[in-house]
Motif scaffolding. Structure first.
Motif, mmCIF file in Angstrom:
data_model
loop_
_atom_site.group_PDB
_atom_site.id
_atom_site.type_symbol
_atom_site.label_atom_id
_atom_site.label_comp_id
_atom_site.label_asym_id
_atom_site.label_seq_id
_atom_site.Cartn_x
_atom_site.Cartn_y
_atom_site.Cartn_z
ATOM 1 N N LEU A 29 0.825 -1.211 0.000
ATOM 2 C CA LEU A 29 0.000 0.000 0.000
ATOM 3 C C LEU A 29 0.856 1.258 0.000
ATOM 4 N N LEU A 30 1.933 1.235 0.774
ATOM 5 C CA LEU A 30 2.811 2.402 0.826
ATOM 6 C C LEU A 30 3.444 2.659 -0.524
ATOM 7 N N GLY A 31 3.843 1.607 -1.231
ATOM 8 C CA GLY A 31 4.439 1.768 -2.553
ATOM 9 C C GLY A 31 3.470 2.347 -3.564
ATOM 10 N N ARG A 32 2.194 1.992 -3.466
ATOM 11 C CA ARG A 32 1.207 2.462 -4.437
ATOM 12 C C ARG A 32 0.621 3.826 -4.089
ATOM 13 N N LEU A 33 0.378 4.071 -2.806
ATOM 14 C CA LEU A 33 -0.342 5.282 -2.393
ATOM 15 C C LEU A 33 0.571 6.359 -1.821
ATOM 16 N N GLY A 34 1.719 5.983 -1.304
ATOM 17 C CA GLY A 34 2.559 6.930 -0.595
ATOM 18 C C GLY A 34 1.927 7.266 0.753
ATOM 19 N N GLU A 35 2.660 7.999 1.586
ATOM 20 C CA GLU A 35 2.145 8.331 2.911
ATOM 21 C C GLU A 35 0.868 9.177 2.856
ATOM 22 N N PRO A 36 0.755 10.194 1.991
ATOM 23 C CA PRO A 36 -0.488 10.979 1.954
ATOM 24 C C PRO A 36 -1.708 10.141 1.570
ATOM 25 N N GLY A 37 -1.552 9.310 0.541
ATOM 26 C CA GLY A 37 -2.666 8.465 0.115
ATOM 27 C C GLY A 37 -3.055 7.449 1.172
#
Length: 368
Positions: A244-252
């Motif tokens: 999830l972090l790889g796809r969305l980044g921290e803001p997402g």
């Protein structure tokens, strides 16, 4: 930390107290846990994080032993104060140890694994406490906890001795470290948001079993099992965190957390049938850890030279926020407004997640 949530009706029945009065056991633990963070953080920086974690785990044996022997509600509350004070040095110093040993790029994943262990404890606390209370006596929950702390504390003490008891070099004075953290606008922002998050999220979590019993009339063990679905949602998050972090980044990730928290809590509050509540709890749990793990990863960078103090301060404000949230939620529950607790928490946390996402993007633009 969560063991008393499911036990509130049983504790209230034994000591002739309302649910709100019995909730003092949750409130007292949270206050002690929050306040004593500020003691153990500097001690971990000065004498070694693993050593302090081991001693705190062994000290928790006394608090849980006294809870097992409690002759009245005030005695039980005092025992929970002692347990909260002793437990204060465990999880934040574990996060600080990860901050010392894992690069930032991999830190959210490493912290997610630590959270996975914490979620396992939350699942056991919420479900097994209800099961024990239904089939035996709620007091035996604390006897089991005392035995587990004795076992785990002994293993940690052995590891600390093997790692050497030498004092770490370049330990900074606690007042100087605290002043540096509070002087940072970014740190103040993280701490403020974390306080609000603790009030909204944990204030609601504590009353999941009570609402289930009041509105749906289900047993203690069943209520505890449904409440544990919150932790199951968090556990699923820990398995997917890196992806999830790889796809969305921290803001997402923060935005996703707020959306799921709102959907889960509001659905739980107004579910027409108890069969829908486990999914609502799981959604809220998944969302909470999306948001919270983003905040605690950022918190590990508040003061790299005094990470024990920084993470202790982070945990302190989180659980002081929890205390305020539980007090407000207890008042609403005693006045028959328990659905309002979850509706307000869901909407508030969704708004908070938007603030976290915007500020994270702004900091990255400034750094870039």
């Amino acid at each position: 930390m969560r063991v008393c949530d499911t036990l509130l009706p049983a504790i209230g029945a034994e000591f002739a107290a309302s649910t709100g009065e019995a909730a003092r056991t949750v409130f007292a633990f949270a206050v002690a846990y929050g306040v004593f963070q500020l003691c153990f953080g500097p001690l971990g920086d000065r004498y070694g994080k693993l050593r302090i974690i081991a001693l705190c785990a062994l000290a928790c044996v006394a608090g849980n032993g006294l809870a097992f022997l409690a002759a009245g509600l005030d005695w039980l509350v005092a025992a929970r104060v002692l347990s909260g004070a002793c437990a204060a040095g465990i999880f934040p110093l574990a996060m600080a140890w990860i901050g010392d040993n894992v690069p930032y790029e991999g830190r959210q994943t490493a912290l997610a694994r630590l959270v996975s262990a914490g979620v396992t404890g939350m699942l056991a606390g919420q479900w097994l406490s209800g099961l024990i209370a239904q089939w035996s006596d709620w007091r035996y929950t604390f006897l089991v906890l005392a035995a587990l702390f004795l076992w785990a504390g002994g293993l940690l003490l052995k590891a600390a001795v093997a790692a050497s008891w030498r004092r770490p070099a370049a330990a900074r004075p606690a007042r100087e470290a605290l002043g540096e953290i509070l002087a940072s606008p970014a740190a103040r922002s993280i701490l403020t948001v974390t306080t609000i998050e603790g009030a909204l999220a944990f204030g609601a979590i504590a009353f999941i079993p009570s609402l289930l019993q009041r509105h749906h009339g289900i047993s203690l063990s069943m209520a505890g099992g449904i409440a544990a679905c919150y932790g199951i949602g968090g556990f699923v998050y820990t398995r997917l965190a890196a992806r999830l972090l790889g796809r969305l980044g921290e803001p997402g990730l923060a935005r996703l957390g707020g959306l799921l928290l709102c959907a889960g809590f509001v659905s739980f509050a107004y579910a027409p049938h108890p069969a829908l509540t486990p999914l609502a709890c799981a959604l809220a749990g998944f969302g909470f850890y999306c948001l919270h793990n983003t905040l605690q990863t950022q918190a590990t960078q508040m003061a790299p030279a005094a990470r024990g103090m920084a993470m202790s301060l982070f945990a302190c404000v989180l659980f002081l926020g929890q205390s305020a949230g539980v007090m407000a939620a207890a008042w609403l529950a005693d006045h028959g407004r328990d659905t309002w607790i979850f509706a307000a928490a869901g909407v508030g946390l969704m708004g908070l997640s938007q603030v976290v996402a915007r500020r994270t993007r702004a900091r990255r633009r400034q750094a870039g």
